[in-house]
Write an enzyme that holds these catalytic residues in place. Sequence first.
Site, mmCIF file in Angstrom:
data_model
loop_
_atom_site.group_PDB
_atom_site.id
_atom_site.type_symbol
_atom_site.label_atom_id
_atom_site.label_comp_id
_atom_site.label_asym_id
_atom_site.label_seq_id
_atom_site.Cartn_x
_atom_site.Cartn_y
_atom_site.Cartn_z
ATOM 1 C CD1 TRP A 51 15.868 -42.978 -64.505
ATOM 2 C CD2 TRP A 51 14.826 -44.993 -65.403
ATOM 3 N NE1 TRP A 51 16.458 -44.174 -63.810
ATOM 4 C CE2 TRP A 51 16.350 -45.027 -64.807
ATOM 5 C CE3 TRP A 51 14.527 -45.718 -66.099
ATOM 6 C CZ2 TRP A 51 16.486 -46.631 -64.710
ATOM 7 C CZ3 TRP A 51 14.948 -47.141 -66.426
ATOM 8 C CH2 TRP A 51 15.508 -47.113 -65.487
ATOM 9 C CB SER A 60 10.061 -42.576 -59.694
ATOM 10 O OG SER A 60 9.478 -42.528 -61.602
ATOM 11 C CE1 TYR A 61 12.110 -46.933 -52.760
ATOM 12 C CE2 TYR A 61 13.838 -45.949 -52.702
ATOM 13 C CZ TYR A 61 12.834 -47.282 -52.030
ATOM 14 O OH TYR A 61 13.277 -47.300 -51.114
ATOM 15 C CB VAL A 63 7.342 -41.260 -67.047
ATOM 16 C CG1 VAL A 63 6.908 -41.803 -67.744
ATOM 17 C CG2 VAL A 63 7.268 -40.002 -67.195
ATOM 18 C CB ILE A 113 7.353 -47.300 -68.926
ATOM 19 C CG1 ILE A 113 7.251 -45.896 -68.702
ATOM 20 C CG2 ILE A 113 6.408 -48.198 -69.884
ATOM 21 C CD1 ILE A 113 7.491 -45.268 -70.403
ATOM 22 C CG HIS A 135 10.872 -51.804 -62.295
ATOM 23 N ND1 HIS A 135 10.829 -52.595 -63.222
ATOM 24 C CD2 HIS A 135 10.641 -50.423 -62.612
ATOM 25 C CE1 HIS A 135 10.561 -52.816 -64.485
ATOM 26 N NE2 HIS A 135 10.421 -50.939 -64.024
ATOM 27 N NE ARG A 145 -2.759 -42.725 -69.728
ATOM 28 C CZ ARG A 145 -2.945 -43.617 -70.083
ATOM 29 N NH1 ARG A 145 -3.018 -43.249 -71.774
ATOM 30 N NH2 ARG A 145 -4.200 -43.992 -69.948
HETATM 31 N N1 RBF Z 1 13.168 -44.871 -62.566
HETATM 32 C C1 RBF Z 1 11.617 -44.066 -62.984
HETATM 33 O O1 RBF Z 1 11.485 -42.968 -62.998
HETATM 34 N N2 RBF Z 1 10.891 -44.671 -64.875
HETATM 35 C C2 RBF Z 1 11.254 -46.312 -64.768
HETATM 36 O O2 RBF Z 1 10.679 -46.794 -65.420
HETATM 37 C C3 RBF Z 1 11.933 -46.924 -63.297
HETATM 38 N N3 RBF Z 1 11.997 -48.007 -64.317
HETATM 39 C C4 RBF Z 1 13.528 -48.515 -63.441
HETATM 40 C C5 RBF Z 1 13.887 -49.940 -63.267
HETATM 41 C C6 RBF Z 1 14.302 -50.575 -62.548
HETATM 42 C C7 RBF Z 1 14.887 -52.060 -63.265
HETATM 43 C C8 RBF Z 1 15.047 -50.283 -61.728
HETATM 44 C C9 RBF Z 1 16.526 -50.743 -61.292
HETATM 45 C C10 RBF Z 1 14.852 -49.214 -61.274
HETATM 46 C C11 RBF Z 1 13.640 -47.816 -62.663
HETATM 47 N N4 RBF Z 1 13.902 -46.456 -62.253
HETATM 48 C C12 RBF Z 1 12.247 -46.217 -62.558
HETATM 49 C C13 RBF Z 1 15.111 -46.166 -61.545
HETATM 50 C C14 RBF Z 1 14.535 -45.911 -59.694
HETATM 51 O O3 RBF Z 1 13.327 -44.742 -59.452
HETATM 52 C C15 RBF Z 1 15.010 -45.219 -58.961
HETATM 53 O O4 RBF Z 1 15.483 -44.000 -58.771
HETATM 54 C C16 RBF Z 1 16.056 -46.043 -59.021
HETATM 55 O O5 RBF Z 1 16.464 -47.770 -58.163
HETATM 56 C C17 RBF Z 1 17.755 -45.664 -57.740
HETATM 57 O O6 RBF Z 1 17.219 -45.428 -56.227
#
Ligand code: RBF
Length: 162
Positions: free
Chosen positions: A27, A61-62, A85, A87, A93, A132
């Site tokens: 992301w 990131s999750y 990263v 945001i 979330h 950053r």
């Molecule tokens: N992952 C990131 O690494 N950065 C983000 O800013 C980010 N924003 C997200 C916003 C929403 C609403 C959702 C549902 C997920 C986001 N994710 C983001 C993805 C998250 O880390 C992960 O990959 C997914 O939720 C699948 O497990």
Amino acid sequence: MPIEGLGQIDQVYDGSGLKIGIVHARWNDKVINALVEGAQSQLKKMGVKSENIEIMSVPGSYELPFGTKTLAKAASFDAIISIGVLIKGSTMHFEYIADAVSHGLMRLQEELNIPVIFGLLTCLTELQAEERAGITENGHNHGVDWGSAAVEMATKWNNARK
Ligand code: RBF
């Protein structure tokens, strides 16, 4: 005199005998690419050989804690840098993911018994993230700091275990 963004350096570390992993989310890829590039070039600058830097990506990131654990199980690393990263958007979330990933990575370094370098940017705006990652005029690439931290912590931990 501390170098801005790098904190006080206590000594110069030699990474030539180290194997370092980088796990990064995809992301916000423009910022991610700059951070990974910064970390990689700093590792090389500190002597880590290209063939001893292994890079793996995960969707977001999750997935960083599980991706980091997966890479750590695949080979013997002296340290792993986990880069993502986040945001802030209009929902919650950001808070949930930031909290889960921070705790997950902290727990993981105790479980794996190697340094896990915290490379998660938690930014309120895209501009903050770009600053950053050193892609704005007065920015600083934190990936560089994470490369330095990996070599320092791996060296200190390896010395402590001798
Ligand atoms: N992952 C990131 O690494 N950065 C983000 O800013 C980010 N924003 C997200 C916003 C929403 C609403 C959702 C549902 C997920 C986001 N994710 C983001 C993805 C998250 O880390 C992960 O990959 C997914 O939720 C699948 O497990």
